[in-house]
Design a protein around this motif. Structure first.
Motif, mmCIF file in Angstrom:
data_model
loop_
_atom_site.group_PDB
_atom_site.id
_atom_site.type_symbol
_atom_site.label_atom_id
_atom_site.label_comp_id
_atom_site.label_asym_id
_atom_site.label_seq_id
_atom_site.Cartn_x
_atom_site.Cartn_y
_atom_site.Cartn_z
ATOM 1 N N TRP A 11 4.409 10.315 15.303
ATOM 2 C CA TRP A 11 4.832 11.672 14.980
ATOM 3 C C TRP A 11 4.566 12.570 16.181
ATOM 4 O O TRP A 11 3.518 12.473 16.821
ATOM 5 N N GLU A 12 5.486 13.467 16.468
ATOM 6 C CA GLU A 12 5.261 14.402 17.578
ATOM 7 C C GLU A 12 4.220 15.454 17.198
ATOM 8 O O GLU A 12 3.462 15.926 18.040
ATOM 9 N N MET A 31 -1.961 10.497 12.978
ATOM 10 C CA MET A 31 -0.538 10.394 12.645
ATOM 11 C C MET A 31 0.334 10.400 13.900
ATOM 12 O O MET A 31 1.360 9.722 13.952
ATOM 13 N N LYS A 32 -0.091 11.135 14.906
ATOM 14 C CA LYS A 32 0.688 11.149 16.155
ATOM 15 C C LYS A 32 0.543 9.823 16.898
ATOM 16 O O LYS A 32 1.521 9.259 17.385
ATOM 17 N N ALA A 33 -0.683 9.315 16.958
ATOM 18 C CA ALA A 33 -0.938 8.106 17.744
ATOM 19 C C ALA A 33 -0.588 6.835 17.000
ATOM 20 O O ALA A 33 -0.199 5.840 17.615
ATOM 21 N N VAL A 64 14.816 14.680 14.285
ATOM 22 C CA VAL A 64 14.928 16.122 14.020
ATOM 23 C C VAL A 64 13.574 16.743 13.712
ATOM 24 O O VAL A 64 13.342 17.915 14.008
ATOM 25 N N ILE A 65 12.643 15.962 13.151
ATOM 26 C CA ILE A 65 11.291 16.495 12.907
ATOM 27 C C ILE A 65 10.245 15.813 13.805
ATOM 28 O O ILE A 65 9.056 15.806 13.498
ATOM 29 N N GLY A 66 10.717 15.228 14.905
ATOM 30 C CA GLY A 66 9.786 14.660 15.882
ATOM 31 C C GLY A 66 9.208 13.327 15.459
ATOM 32 O O GLY A 66 8.104 12.966 15.867
ATOM 33 N N ARG A 67 9.953 12.564 14.670
ATOM 34 C CA ARG A 67 9.506 11.233 14.262
ATOM 35 C C ARG A 67 10.382 10.194 14.976
ATOM 36 O O ARG A 67 11.452 10.508 15.484
#
Length: 796
Positions: free
Chosen positions: A396-397, A390-392, A242-245
């Protein structure tokens, strides 16, 4: 000086060392993987009369570790045969071989004394100028190279990969006190271009960037969950997709990674960051200590925050410290986001929630925003590097500063102030200077707020990429509700799908045809690609099901023919059409890739014709194309049936390639024609380049094929005997056999009495007829309905 990496040595063959070795093998580099000599025999070795001098015994640790890595799921290697690029040895007998390598990567146990002892041995054999890096996740880099030669220190730094190495993109580069700038520049570019990573140069601070922020995020949630009286299921529901995780969210992720691993880093941060304003959050809560004491560490010990008993999943109760049946979590605030497809648009809604979920988001984001703002410039001078990490590194989106922007910088400051969370002073300075957000987009490039100049500065390295998010409106040529056509420069267009899961329905079909019309009139070429999670999951199954249930067979026939005609339009247009598959590329997505002039595929492409799972055969030209590709491999004196059978089984067993390299073996991609890129961020730019090359070379519209050799009864009879045998052996159901026999009829070219040359259209007509006849079958409709409702195939 130009530096080439032909061979690397990896010292240490544990999970990380073997993973790093496999990923270098993935990109074609020769690898020497070394580990220590065992100090005693196993019982099996002793029974065989072996001694510690035996070579197999001396290399047992490294060989066992590599074998375990290659058997693991998901696999660390693109194609099993790439493991031949790795040679193994031990640090006693084989360390001298490092004189021939271009890069030495140390991945031994996280103890400074052991690492320094290893470096002392390495320096005896390392040739001057060779890169030497450590994969440490926490030991300060400046301690490691103390006492080493000037050349060693100048070519030494940290290169921190994340596990699993193949799948997580973060590549942290941490300079030592004397690391040459050109070494950092080389590693930064090499990580991006060759390893397919997001390279981030970090400062030599505890846990660097990714783990400093990531472990803070998890530890703060550990404390917040107790404060708010939430269950682990509720937190995982709130912190997942829901939060792109990732689906594993928080507690399941800790189980997968291992609680001991998390605690090791958290303890390091507690000990080494005494002045961190969130210092106390790194102290272990009582429930974490309880799990540690009981050695309930997660997946590796079969229980952690979750425990599987038979088919049931039990959850750890944070109050009673006992396991109980998992409970379903639901919140009114989450219901409000169900119609919001873009994750980035959900954050404003989530923080306004009136229930416990809204309170959770305000508290967790307030703490996170304050924390990351206070880490600049401590751990990095550039805020975008925190988001990249954090994305890589954590999947995380959107990074923390991107989420903050999505909520609104000033709006978030309001609830941060109410909750007593204090951001760094530079945030208010940024707002006072007229910059209302951390990021802006100008002329297709992303800019970030730079603390030093107090202006928006262009993020470096973007020139190698085409970022569709940045040009979606400014470069739009045409679009409908399912696709957008962009001008990506130099006379090349890009068609982006944005239907649900990029499925192919009427809107996408009309979009492809319109894009080709426009490209043929005014442009040089067309790329079909997107930067979502997946290229396309295939045809719009719900639409097919509805028409089949309503018995609207004429309409269904028209739709399937439109799909086939569109795929042939892709193949036989007047301009080069390049497909850029990545992620899930299934069914119709695979058929689109098969029909493009060229595919520029991401290495992480999971491609296949999976229609069997819903009771039909590939109907958008896939069955035809696999028969054609098999026929193109026929050579004089070949046993042609064997080649065709291989392709028939690939389709009939719904095989999905687990990488683009495996897709070549299965025939979905073609060696020497299609291109594979390791860094997905470069994919659209690379596809554009190939469209341009084809156009400038003088692209000529191909002539429709009428020379496809089909084997007729010879192949059909063999395939039918095979399916009868499979059913008799209870390997397949009666309906499976019916589907397989329909596919056999198409790929054999019907029951022709002898091998014959036929046209593609002949095969397409057979394919469409078979597809339609299967759509009249009750068991096929049951399979489609089951897939639509349950998301998995039904065997009936």
């Amino acid at each position: 000086m130009k530096r080439l990496i032909k061979k690397v040595a990896v010292i240490g063959s544990g999970i990380m060392g073997s993973g790093i070795a496999c990923h270098f093998a993935n990109i074609g580099v020769e690898v020497l993987l070394l580990d220590i000599v065992p100090n005693q025999l196993t019982d099996a070795e002793a029974k065989k009369g072996l001694t510690l001098e035996n070579k197999a015994v001396r290399n047992r640790l490294v060989n066992d570790n590599l074998a375990a890595a290659l058997k693991s799921n998901p696999s660390p290697i693109y194609d099993k045969k790439f493991a031949n690029r790795i040679s193994t040895g031990n640090t006693t007998d084989d360390l001298a071989k490092i004189k021939d390598v271009d890069w030495i990567i140390e991945v031994v146990v996280e103890r400074l004394d052991i690492k320094k002892a290893v470096y002392e041995q390495i320096e005896k054999y390392r040739k001057p100028g060779t890169l030497i890096t450590s994969n440490t996740s926490g030991i300060p880099i400046h301690f490691m190279s103390e006492g080493r030669s000037q050349d060693f220190q100048e070519h030494f730094c940290g290169t921190h990969f994340f596990n699993p190495v193949r799948y997580l993109k973060l590549f942290e580069i941490i300079p030592g006190p004397k690391t040459k700038p050109e070494v950092l520049e080389f590693l930064n570019e090499y990580g991006e271009k060759f390893l397919g990573k997001t390279s981030v140069v970090a400062k030599d601070t505890p846990a660097f960037i990714g783990n400093r922020i990531g472990i803070y995020g998890i530890m703060s949630l550990f404390h917040l969950v107790k404060e708010m009286g939430l269950t682990i299921e509720e937190v995982d529901k709130l912190t997942g997709p829901v939060i792109g995780r990732p689906k594993s969210a928080t507690f399941r992720t800790v189980d997968v990674v291992g609680l001991d691993t998390l605690v090791h880093v958290a303890n390091g941060l507690y000990d080494n960051c005494p002045n961190d304003e969130a210092h106390d959050l790194f102290k272990l809560p009582a429930f974490v200590q309880f799990l540690l004491d009981n050695k309930w560490l997660g997946s590796k010990t079969k229980q952690g925050f979750y425990k599987k008993v038979d088919k049931d999943i039990l959850s750890f109760d944070l109050e009673t410290l006992e396991y109980r049946p998992a409970k379903k979590a639901s919140f009114q605030t989450l219901e409000l986001t169900k119609t919001i497809d873009k994750v980035v648009d959900r954050f404003k809604v989530l923080v306004k929630g009136k229930d416990k979920a809204g309170e959770f988001y305000r508290k967790s984001f307030a703490g996170l925003f304050a924390y990351v703002s206070n880490r600049v410039p401590e751990i990095t001078d550039d805020l975008y590097k925190i988001d990249d990490a954090m994305k890589a590194g954590f999947g995380w989106e959107h990074g923390p500063f991107q989420i903050w922007d999505a909520i609104g910088v000033e709006k978030a400051l309001e609830f941060m102030n109410e909750l007593g969370e204090k951001p760094a002073a530079w945030v208010q300075e940024m707002l006072a200077s007229g910059n209302k957000s951390f990021y802006t987009v100008k002329d297709g490039a992303t800019y970030y707020y730079d603390l030093t100049t107090k202006t928006q500065k262009k993020i470096p390295g973007q020139d190698a990429f085409i970022i569709l998010n940045n040009i979606r409106e400014s470069k739009k040529v045409w679009g409908n509700s399912d696709v957008t056509l962009h001008d990506i420069g130099d006379g090349i267009l890009n068609l982006e799908f944005h239907s649900k899961m990029n499925s192919i329905g009427g809107g996408v079909i009309s979009g492809i045809n319109k894009a080709i019309d426009i490209a043929e009139q005014k442009y040089n070429g067309l790329v079909i690609g997107n930067q979502g999670a997946n290229f396309s999951v295939g045809a719009n199954l719900a639409m097919i099901f509805m028409m089949a249930v309503e018995q609207e067979y004429d309409e269904l026939n028209f739709s399937i023919k439109a799909f086939q005609d569109t795929m042939m339009r892709v193949r036989y247009s007047g301009i080069p059409v390049i497909a850029a598959p990545h992620g899930m590329t299934l069914g119709g997505g695979c058929e689109l890739t098969l029909h493009a002039d060229k595919a520029v595929a991401a290495a992480e492409t999971y491609i296949g014709l999976v229609e069997f799972g819903v009771g039909v055969i590939p109907g958008g030209g896939g069955s035809k194309e696999m028969a054609l590709r098999a026929a193109d491999l026929f050579k004089k004196n070949d046993v042609k049936l064997n080649i065709l059978q291989e392709y028939f089984l690939t389709v009939g067993t719904a095989k999905v390639a687990t990488s683009a390299y495996e897709a070549i073996d299965l025939g979905f991609l073609q060696k020497g024609k299609d291109i594979i890129v390791v860094n997905k961020d470069r994919q659209i730019a690379e596809a554009k380049k190939h469209a341009l090359i084809m156009a400038e070379a003088g692209y000529t519209q191909p002539i429709r094929r009428k020379d496809v050799e089909v084997l007729g009864k010879q192949a059909l009879g063999a395939f039918l005997v095979g399916t009868d045998g499979m059913m008799a052996g209870k390997y397949i159901s009666e309906h499976d056999r019916k589907i397989a026999n329909k596919l056999a009829y198409v790929m054999a070219g019907g029951d022709l009495s002898e091998p014959t040359l036929v046209s593609e259209q002949y095969l397409l007509d057979l394919e469409r007829e078979a597809f339609l006849s299967l759509c009249t079958e009750r068991k096929t409709l049951e399979r489609i309905q089951f897939m639509l409702t349950k998301g998995k195939p039904l065997r009936n």
